[in-house]
Write a protein that holds these residues in place. Sequence first.
Motif, PDB file in Angstrom:
ATOM      1  N   HIS B  91       0.849  -1.193   0.000  1.00 38.25           N
ATOM      2  CA  HIS B  91       0.000   0.000   0.000  1.00 38.25           C
ATOM      3  C   HIS B  91       0.891   1.251   0.000  1.00 38.25           C
ATOM      4  O   HIS B  91       1.726   1.419   0.878  1.00 38.25           O
ATOM      5  N   PRO B  92       0.708   2.130  -1.010  1.00 41.52           N
ATOM      6  CA  PRO B  92       1.636   3.263  -1.140  1.00 41.52           C
ATOM      7  C   PRO B  92       1.624   4.237   0.042  1.00 41.52           C
ATOM      8  O   PRO B  92       2.573   4.974   0.225  1.00 41.52           O
ATOM      9  N   ARG B  93       0.564   4.237   0.831  1.00 40.26           N
ATOM     10  CA  ARG B  93       0.510   5.197   1.956  1.00 40.26           C
ATOM     11  C   ARG B  93       0.809   4.545   3.294  1.00 40.26           C
ATOM     12  O   ARG B  93       0.578   5.150   4.335  1.00 40.26           O
ATOM     13  N   GLN B  94       1.211   3.264   3.278  1.00 37.11           N
ATOM     14  CA  GLN B  94       1.483   2.608   4.547  1.00 37.11           C
ATOM     15  C   GLN B  94       2.976   2.384   4.700  1.00 37.11           C
ATOM     16  O   GLN B  94       3.637   1.922   3.776  1.00 37.11           O
ATOM     17  N   THR B  98       3.460  -0.284   9.380  1.00 35.95           N
ATOM     18  CA  THR B  98       2.007  -0.472   9.297  1.00 35.95           C
ATOM     19  C   THR B  98       1.673  -1.728   8.499  1.00 35.95           C
ATOM     20  O   THR B  98       0.821  -2.519   8.904  1.00 35.95           O
TER      21      THR B  98
END
Lengths: 296, 248
Positions: B91-94, B98
């Motif tokens: 996931h690009p935002r994790q 996370t």
Amino acid sequence: MTALPRSTGLPLLRPLGNILRALLRNPPSAFGLTIIGLLLLIALFAPLLATHDPHAVDLDNTLRPPGGGHLFGTDELGRDIYSRLVFGTRITLRIIALVTVIVGPIGLIIGTASGYVGGLFDRIMMRITDIFLSFPALILSLAFVAALGPSLNNAIIAIALTSWPPIARLARAETLTFRATDYVAAARLQGASTLRIIVRSIMPMCLPSVVIRLTLNMATVILTAAGLGFLGLGAQPPLPEWGAMIATGRRYMIDSWWLVTFPGLAILLVSLAFNLVGDGLRDALDPRQMTGRAMP
Amino acid sequence: MKPVDVEDLSIRLGDVPILSGIGFSVAAGECFGLVGESGSGKSTVLRCIAQLMVHWQGRIRIGGTDIRRMPLQERCRSVQMVFQDPYGSLHPRQSVRTALSEPIRIHRLDRPQERLERALTEVGLPLHFLDRFPHQLSGGQRQRVAIARALILEPAVLLLDEPTSALDVSVQAEVLNLLSELRRRRGFTYVMVSHDLAVIDHMCDRLAVMQAGRIVEILDRAALIGNGARHPYARQLIEASLEHERGR
């Protein structure tokens, strides 16, 4: 790779600073941001900036032209237009803030849920948004306000009820592209529940475009609120709402141009500012430019 | 260590059969390869085993248990998958932290910090990578994180969907060595999809050659080296690959 700064503490602040810098680098969005900043400051310090009480009636000084103690002149009851405009910022900001706070989460939740879950749920939710979208927003808000009774809060509710469907549509369209990705497949393989996948994997991806859309939406919200105020269905007369000011000033427009000009300019300037910031935000949050900036 | 048994696996999309009558069994701790040209249904087999696709017919058993009867939590702890594209599977935002913590939280595992650190160490990444985001990692590093994420639930079976094809050659070797090393140490059962016979030769004990949604032949590694395949398509595929090797 080793030269990268270690991200410590608040991981959200750095991208926020990046976005702000990108907005300021672009002259139109920097202008918009300045106007919005000024608007916030004026609303905050309204009692200090106003030269008169916005509600004080002075029947000896009605319809005075700009200048001579009254910067923008006085209205038909002798109230200082400048002071009313200054206090009107609070009403405008309240409308924008409340509508955004209601519309953002509703649109995001409905859109991501129906996009991810799909099937019958998706079809039902999308037909409901279709029904809302098939009415012109102003007409639908008029109907809602007429049903709820004219007041500022009801105007806010009516505007919110009419402006969530485009957000939901947008969030759904984005969700459809993200639900097929490998990271969502990986989350499913880990046993993540549907709710968890929507909240933790899909919503963060939809957020930028929803924020952009909300910002662009703010200009429309201001205009709709002013329109409702003008028709007497929004803020009620003693309140210095800009649309309502134009509505009452309309009768004296030929002889006393300042009654409608200054509130009109205020509406124009603020909705222009939100549009410019929205455009700038779209440039700043565009994924392609985002990766370009993220890679040092 | 659990064996994988696939019996008569079929799936159709509308009227188009994607897989028909796929059957193979993988012994516990074995590495089994699936090869074939693009569109032959290799990845679909893995997606069916992982239950990412559910509308299939047939029977898939892991450790003797039908995966359709397995409770979700148990299934997640039995099978994990490593995807082809490490740029799309994280996931690009994790942050790495996370991404690795999610499975621990979902399964409410104890000692989360210890598990995080062990998973990262096992794939050969330093601990300070925990606070990095995918865009701050190279392709090989991302794939290591994806492997660590698959390992964290301590599955018995790992499904590898062309785990190295998106990486450049030197990194490919590193990741393959890491995977062999993990299998030797932890005794995973691998089902590996690849179109690169050299990779299969390096990793797998046996392989199945697939064409148009069917398995045409199951071979062991010795047959691969001497091209002892009997089915004409399998012979042709191996021959083409050997020629390519010689050309290099």
